[in-house]
Design an enzyme around this catalytic site. Structure first.
Site, PDB file in Angstrom:
ATOM      1  N   ARG A  52      42.195  21.791  50.418  1.00 53.05           N
ATOM      2  CA  ARG A  52      41.957  23.250  50.457  1.00 53.05           C
ATOM      3  C   ARG A  52      41.508  23.682  51.850  1.00 53.05           C
ATOM      4  O   ARG A  52      41.913  24.741  52.341  1.00 53.05           O
ATOM      5  CB  ARG A  52      40.930  23.648  49.398  1.00 53.05           C
ATOM      6  CG  ARG A  52      40.808  25.156  49.225  1.00 53.05           C
ATOM      7  CD  ARG A  52      39.947  25.536  48.046  1.00 53.05           C
ATOM      8  NE  ARG A  52      38.548  25.168  48.231  1.00 53.05           N
ATOM      9  CZ  ARG A  52      37.587  25.353  47.321  1.00 53.05           C
ATOM     10  NH1 ARG A  52      37.879  25.889  46.156  1.00 53.05           N
ATOM     11  NH2 ARG A  52      36.351  24.991  47.571  1.00 53.05           N
ATOM     12  N   LYS A 150      39.189  29.983  52.111  1.00 51.82           N
ATOM     13  CA  LYS A 150      37.719  29.920  52.098  1.00 51.82           C
ATOM     14  C   LYS A 150      37.268  30.097  53.538  1.00 51.82           C
ATOM     15  O   LYS A 150      36.971  29.142  54.259  1.00 51.82           O
ATOM     16  CB  LYS A 150      37.268  28.589  51.484  1.00 51.82           C
ATOM     17  CG  LYS A 150      35.821  28.626  51.016  1.00 51.82           C
ATOM     18  CD  LYS A 150      35.532  27.496  50.061  1.00 51.82           C
ATOM     19  CE  LYS A 150      34.052  27.323  49.807  1.00 51.82           C
ATOM     20  NZ  LYS A 150      33.358  28.473  49.232  1.00 51.82           N
ATOM     21  N   GLU A 183      36.435  37.442  40.282  1.00 53.15           N
ATOM     22  CA  GLU A 183      35.495  36.311  40.250  1.00 53.15           C
ATOM     23  C   GLU A 183      34.126  36.831  40.624  1.00 53.15           C
ATOM     24  O   GLU A 183      33.947  38.049  40.782  1.00 53.15           O
ATOM     25  CB  GLU A 183      35.962  35.228  41.227  1.00 53.15           C
ATOM     26  CG  GLU A 183      36.045  35.725  42.666  1.00 53.15           C
ATOM     27  CD  GLU A 183      36.537  34.672  43.648  1.00 53.15           C
ATOM     28  OE1 GLU A 183      36.379  33.482  43.389  1.00 53.15           O
ATOM     29  OE2 GLU A 183      37.056  35.073  44.705  1.00 53.15           O
TER      30      GLU A 183
HETATM   31  N1  PMP Z   1      34.723  31.779  44.356  1.00 51.13           N
HETATM   32  C1  PMP Z   1      34.096  31.929  45.526  1.00 51.13           C
HETATM   33  C2  PMP Z   1      34.164  33.250  46.201  1.00 51.13           C
HETATM   34  C3  PMP Z   1      33.384  30.868  46.091  1.00 51.13           C
HETATM   35  O1  PMP Z   1      32.762  31.015  47.263  1.00 51.13           O
HETATM   36  C4  PMP Z   1      33.365  29.628  45.410  1.00 51.13           C
HETATM   37  C5  PMP Z   1      32.677  28.430  46.010  1.00 51.13           C
HETATM   38  N2  PMP Z   1      31.328  28.591  46.215  1.00 51.13           N
HETATM   39  C6  PMP Z   1      34.003  29.531  44.172  1.00 51.13           C
HETATM   40  C7  PMP Z   1      34.699  30.618  43.693  1.00 51.13           C
HETATM   41  C8  PMP Z   1      34.000  28.241  43.408  1.00 51.13           C
HETATM   42  O2  PMP Z   1      34.812  27.277  44.043  1.00 51.13           O
HETATM   43  P1  PMP Z   1      34.538  25.728  43.927  1.00 51.13           P
HETATM   44  O3  PMP Z   1      34.491  25.403  42.478  1.00 51.13           O
HETATM   45  O4  PMP Z   1      35.678  25.084  44.619  1.00 51.13           O
HETATM   46  O5  PMP Z   1      33.239  25.459  44.589  1.00 51.13           O
END
Ligand code: PMP
Length: 284
Positions: A52, A150, A183
């Site tokens: 990622r 990200k 989200e």
């Molecule tokens: N959405 C956002 C905006 C995030 O910053 C994160 C990670 N902190 C997630 C979802 C969750 O992603 P992951 O399970 O890969 O940590």
């Protein structure tokens, strides 16, 4: 032992781990990152996080100067040096030092690996559940910086987080430009309705969470039906259960949204079951 921080292949004590104020990561939020858990001395879903990171970097025209397997080895080595058995890794690639303009062509990326601890919410909330709100700040449009990237620019999410805090909550749901549930500010969101696990599709404009994907896999293994679909605020308010997922947050129940009690108002049975499966899985 003080934390040893990796910068471009060298290790520094926390107090000496510094980068230039001319780094475009600081000047413009220009860069990408990952947040990764360490369980039982192992870097959880290490390949997925590295993949990622490189996809985020590719999307913003940032060429990471070492290959993915070298990055993986450096992350593992930094964990070992810090003797971390359970903890959290913040892996950052900034655009690097340039001049005060936006033009990134003179920048040489900086790679930073921090190994530390993280605890996002008080322990009792993992039993009792979170109260959250819906923020008025919209999640980034997919044709701007796609939320799948990200990136170091979290200002939109920070504004939504501030809304949550001002409302006396710790998290906020962000809707996309169509008013659909996307989200939360740092977590993905799941609902359970009539035994079906429901979560927004990646196309809703979300970060494709690695914990999200793990939970989907665990649910499928447990024969819990999963639906990646469009969700509205109404779906959230009328869900039987709701929970959030993230590397830092892990899995946490949501029991109140915008003043509406969700389901029984307690952590629901499917959430509890998935949390149990998750806890076993990450340590297997
Ligand atoms: N959405 C956002 C905006 C995030 O910053 C994160 C990670 N902190 C997630 C979802 C969750 O992603 P992951 O399970 O890969 O940590």
């Amino acid at each position: 032992m003080s934390n040893r921080v990796y910068i471009n292949g060298k290790l520094y004590d926390k107090a000496d781990a510094k980068i230039s104020v001319y780094d475009h990561g600081l000047l413009y939020g220009d860069g990408v990152f990952e947040g990764i858990r360490i369980y039982n001395g192992k870097v959880f879903k290490n390949k997925e996080h590295i993949a990622r990171l490189y996809e985020s970097a590719k999307s913003i025209h940032l060429e990471i100067p070492i290959p993915p397997d070298g990055m993986l080895a450096d992350v593992e080595e930094t964990v070992k040096v810090n003797q971390k058995v359970d903890g959290y890794i913040r892996l950052i690639v900034t655009r690097g030092v340039g001049n005060l303009g936006l033009d990134p062509r003179k920048c040489e990326p900086n790679i930073i690996i921090i190994v530390d601890d993280i605890s996002l919410y008080p322990a009792e909330l993992y039993e009792n559940g979170l109260e959250i709100i819906t923020a008025s700040t919209t999640r980034n449009l997919s044709n701007a910086v796609n939320p799948r990237v990200k990136s170091l620019n979290y200002l939109n999410n920070i504004l939504a987080k501030i809304e949550a805090i001002r409302a006396g909550c710790l998290e906020a749901i962000m809707l996309n430009h169509k008013g659909e549930v996307a989200e939360c500010t740092g977590d993905n969101i799941f609902l359970i309705k009539n035994g079906v696990l429901r979560t927004p599709t990646v196309d809703a404009g979300i970060l494709e969470g690695i914990t999200r994907n793990t939970v989907i896999d665990l649910a499928k293994d447990a024969h819990i039906p999963v639906s990646e679909c469009t969700l509205t605020k109404h779906d959230v308010y009328t869900a039987d259960e709701c929970f959030l997922t993230g590397s830092a947050a892990e899995i946490i129940a949501v029991t109140k949204v915008d003043g509406r009690i969700i389901g029984s108002g307690k952590q629901g049975p499917i959430t509890r079951k998935l949390r149990d499966y998750f806890t076993k899985f990450v340590r297997s």
